[in-house]
Structure formats: C-alpha cells, structure tokens
Design an enzyme around this catalytic site. Structure first.
Site, PDB file in Angstrom:
ATOM      1  N   HIS A 181       0.825  -1.206   0.000  1.00  0.00           N
ATOM      2  CA  HIS A 181       0.000   0.000   0.000  1.00  0.00           C
ATOM      3  C   HIS A 181       0.857   1.253   0.000  1.00  0.00           C
ATOM      4  O   HIS A 181       0.401   2.329  -0.330  1.00  0.00           O
ATOM      5  CB  HIS A 181      -0.900   0.039   1.240  1.00  0.00           C
ATOM      6  CG  HIS A 181      -1.823  -1.124   1.351  1.00  0.00           C
ATOM      7  ND1 HIS A 181      -2.812  -1.375   0.440  1.00  0.00           N
ATOM      8  CD2 HIS A 181      -1.893  -2.126   2.267  1.00  0.00           C
ATOM      9  CE1 HIS A 181      -3.468  -2.469   0.788  1.00  0.00           C
ATOM     10  NE2 HIS A 181      -2.913  -2.949   1.887  1.00  0.00           N
ATOM     11  N   HIS A 206       5.272   6.839   6.797  1.00  0.00           N
ATOM     12  CA  HIS A 206       4.995   6.301   5.459  1.00  0.00           C
ATOM     13  C   HIS A 206       4.438   7.418   4.594  1.00  0.00           C
ATOM     14  O   HIS A 206       4.222   8.527   5.077  1.00  0.00           O
ATOM     15  CB  HIS A 206       4.008   5.134   5.573  1.00  0.00           C
ATOM     16  CG  HIS A 206       2.713   5.542   6.182  1.00  0.00           C
ATOM     17  ND1 HIS A 206       2.415   5.335   7.509  1.00  0.00           N
ATOM     18  CD2 HIS A 206       1.657   6.207   5.674  1.00  0.00           C
ATOM     19  CE1 HIS A 206       1.221   5.842   7.776  1.00  0.00           C
ATOM     20  NE2 HIS A 206       0.733   6.389   6.670  1.00  0.00           N
ATOM     21  N   HIS A 208       1.855   8.911   1.238  1.00  0.00           N
ATOM     22  CA  HIS A 208       0.709   8.789   0.344  1.00  0.00           C
ATOM     23  C   HIS A 208       0.915   9.722  -0.838  1.00  0.00           C
ATOM     24  O   HIS A 208       1.411  10.837  -0.692  1.00  0.00           O
ATOM     25  CB  HIS A 208      -0.589   9.195   1.047  1.00  0.00           C
ATOM     26  CG  HIS A 208      -0.948   8.352   2.217  1.00  0.00           C
ATOM     27  ND1 HIS A 208      -1.724   7.219   2.126  1.00  0.00           N
ATOM     28  CD2 HIS A 208      -0.632   8.474   3.525  1.00  0.00           C
ATOM     29  CE1 HIS A 208      -1.881   6.693   3.322  1.00  0.00           C
ATOM     30  NE2 HIS A 208      -1.221   7.432   4.204  1.00  0.00           N
ATOM     31  N   HIS A 225       3.041  10.512   6.793  1.00  0.00           N
ATOM     32  CA  HIS A 225       2.327  10.322   8.056  1.00  0.00           C
ATOM     33  C   HIS A 225       3.287   9.725   9.079  1.00  0.00           C
ATOM     34  O   HIS A 225       3.821   8.632   8.864  1.00  0.00           O
ATOM     35  CB  HIS A 225       1.131   9.391   7.861  1.00  0.00           C
ATOM     36  CG  HIS A 225      -0.031  10.046   7.179  1.00  0.00           C
ATOM     37  ND1 HIS A 225      -1.026   9.340   6.551  1.00  0.00           N
ATOM     38  CD2 HIS A 225      -0.357  11.364   7.048  1.00  0.00           C
ATOM     39  CE1 HIS A 225      -1.919  10.197   6.047  1.00  0.00           C
ATOM     40  NE2 HIS A 225      -1.523  11.425   6.335  1.00  0.00           N
ATOM     41  N   THR A 293      -6.470   6.098   8.251  1.00  0.00           N
ATOM     42  CA  THR A 293      -7.040   6.310   6.915  1.00  0.00           C
ATOM     43  C   THR A 293      -7.030   5.034   6.088  1.00  0.00           C
ATOM     44  O   THR A 293      -7.307   5.065   4.895  1.00  0.00           O
ATOM     45  CB  THR A 293      -6.281   7.415   6.149  1.00  0.00           C
ATOM     46  OG1 THR A 293      -4.963   6.962   5.857  1.00  0.00           O
ATOM     47  CG2 THR A 293      -6.225   8.698   6.962  1.00  0.00           C
TER      48      THR A 293
HETATM   49 ZN   LIG Z   1      -0.998   7.380   6.134  1.00  0.00          ZN
END
Ligand SMILES: [Zn+2]
Length: 343
Positions: A181, A206, A208, A225, A293
C-alpha cells in the site's frame, strides 16, 4: 497516469539499493499502525535475487510494479500489531491490520492455494467505498463519524493559541518495508512527540500520493504520516504535506533503501534517519480527532497536520508515483468535529 521511464538518477539509486540488498519489492504506507514488533525476524537478503533486469532501469520498474500487482490478492498476510515502543497496548491499536509482515523475498510469488482472500485497495471493487463490506472489523470505515482524512477549511477552524509540538528526535536506524500500500519506515525506539500532556513514541512513517489531506481546497503531491503511540496505546499522527520542489535528504535515504518486493524489509544503517530532515521549519499545525485512513479505520487518533509543506524533487515524487500512482483515501465528512488551528 502515463508510465514514462524514470530518470536515470532515481533509477540508479533504486538499482544501487537493489544490488546492495538483493531484495526486490514494493512499499506500503498509510496511517495504519502497521508497525511490526521489533521481535519480527529479519528477512535474509536474497543476494541472488537480482535478475538481469538490473541493467535495464525500466525493467526494474516493471518488475516492481508486477510485484505490487501480484500482492493484491492471495498473498496478503494479516497480523495483530505487536508492541514495540510501549507497555500496555490499547485494544483498538492492537487490532489494526498490519501489512508489514516480513516474508522471504521472492521475485515471483505463487498464489497460496485456496487463500483467495481479497485485499483492500484504493480503487475498484475493493476500493475505499467498499472497505467496510470486506470484513466486519472494517465497519468503522463506513459507519465511523470521526474518520480521516479531512478537508481543512480555515474558514471553519477554531483559531487561537496552541501548544507547541515538542519533538525529541535523534538519528535512528530501522528498516524500510513495502507493504503493497505504501513505503513505510519502521524506526528503532528513541524518537518521541509530547503534546496534550502525553508523550508518544514514533513507531513508523509512510507516504501517500497524492496527499490525503486537503487544506483550503488545495491538494498536495504527497504527504508523510508519522505514526506515534503512547503508553496507553493511543495514536497520534503528524502529517507533513509535501509539494514538488527541492529534493529532500531523508526521502533520498529512504528511497535508496526501498524494498522492491511486497512484504520485503530492508534494514537501514544505524543513525541514518533524522526526522528533523523531514519536518518543516514552521511547526504550526491543525489539530483534530480522526481515524486511521486505512482499514480498519480505527477512530480515536489525534491528528496534527503541519501547516507548512516541505518539498521533494520531481524525480523523488515520480519514483514513488510509478509504484503507487494513487494511494490516498478520499476526504471524509467532519460531522461537526472541531479543527483547531494554532496561530
Ligand atoms: Zn498514512
């Protein structure tokens, strides 16, 4: 998005990482506290895993993408998140799904027979609109009233004095994982954030792409994050918004050690990661209560979104985007929640 060949410099870094560790795989990142416990056995570097593709940058990218895609189905492993940075884990935090379970690096993963459990994703039949249907424990993704991410509109924020965030960072080691992810860095203990009378240990960070948060109707190219947890098991996530611009040194280090195969873990040299290299100078922030999230969308997470974005180079952005063209959950309704804006 069009898949153009990555710039030679970024690929050289990628190739260097590939050759150095021999591990091939992907990334995964999101606010899920998918921090694997320190006791997790390290993945032995498969030194012979590097195929002839190492001489062909596009072939390497293609292999990484294939590895990501191959993990969408049966190869997912779910584990209960263990404790690594504190005693007394909180039940909610412990039930978070972890995608960081290390596995032996393999270039071609055979689907596990009979284990066709669908895995959540960011689009299609297993996308965000369907997360809650996939498992009972993902129910909060649909029914929760304090979900993240959110759109922060300063016209509606509560403005006034706010306490400074007190970071206690030191150069640290850890490891980089690709959970399918995102790309995530699990940090060794030793970094902390004190806010609202509680000290939280930084477990992992990590990325996004694009950023999940929006501010005053503006989107951002990426977000990092930083996932923290206190001794009571409560989570606090610091979001660092990222625009294209000057290259970021910390991102360069992480990308250099990027695992290429889903589930793989690449160790970082001790002291390599200094979080000060990622945080903005201006440490004002927005604060609100929200959730993870990613499934299971657990609520009760204290969010701090830094107001000042930092930058990464377009090459750094492109490298991540080639692997994760879109790993952002849409913004969720505030449902009357207060967003506090520290002046
Ligand atoms: Zn995140």
């Amino acid at each position: 998005m069009p898949q153009r060949p990555a710039p030679a410099t970024a690929l050289h870094a990628l190739l260097a990482a590939l050759c150095a560790c021999g591990a091939a795989s992907v990334f995964a990142a999101d606010p899920t506290p998918s921090h694997a416990p320190a006791s997790t056995p390290p993945v032995a570097p498969p030194a012979q895993a590097t195929p002839p593709a190492s001489g062909n940058p596009q072939a390497v990218i293609d292999r990484i993408k294939a590895a990501i895609e191959s993990r969408q189905g049966p190869n997912k492993v779910q584990v209960i998140v263990g404790e690594s940075a504190g005693p007394a884990p909180h039940a909610a935090a412990k039930t978070a799904t972890a995608h960081a379970q290390p596995r032996k690096a393999r270039l071609h993963k055979a689907p596990a027979a009979g284990a066709h459990e669908a895995h959540w994703s960011y689009a299609g039949p297993h996308g965000p609109e369907h997360w809650a249907e996939m498992k009972p424990e993902f129910g909060a993704c649909a029914t929760g009233q304090r979900q993240s991410p959110v759109h922060i509109d300063e016209a509606g924020t509560l403005q006034g004095p706010a306490e400074p965030l007190v970071f206690n960072h030191q150069p640290s080691g850890g490891s980089v994982i690709n959970n399918g992810h995102t790309i995530q860095v699990d940090l060794d203990a030793g970094n902390a954030l004190t806010v609202r009378g509680s000290t939280y240990q930084l477990l992992q960070f990590h990325f996004h792409h694009p950023a999940e948060e929006k501010v005053n109707h503006k989107g951002f190219a990426m977000v990092a994050h930083l996932v923290h947890k206190n001794d009571q098991g409560q989570l606090a996530v610091v979001a660092v918004l990222i625009d294209p611009g000057t290259a970021n040194d910390l991102v360069h280090k992480v990308w250099t050690h990027m695992p290429l195969d889903t589930g793989d873990r690449v160790p970082l040299p001790p002291g390599l990661i200094d979080m000060k290299e990622l945080l903005p100078q201006d440490q004002r922030y927005y604060q609100f209560m929200g959730s993870l999230t990613t499934p299971p969308c657990t609520e009760g997470v204290l969010w701090m979104v830094m107001k000042q974005p930092v930058t990464v180079s377009r090459e750094q952005l492109k490298l991540f985007a080639q692997l994760f063209p879109m790993n952002a959950r849409p913004v969720q309704a505030l449902n009357g929640r207060v967003v506090r804006e520290g002046k």
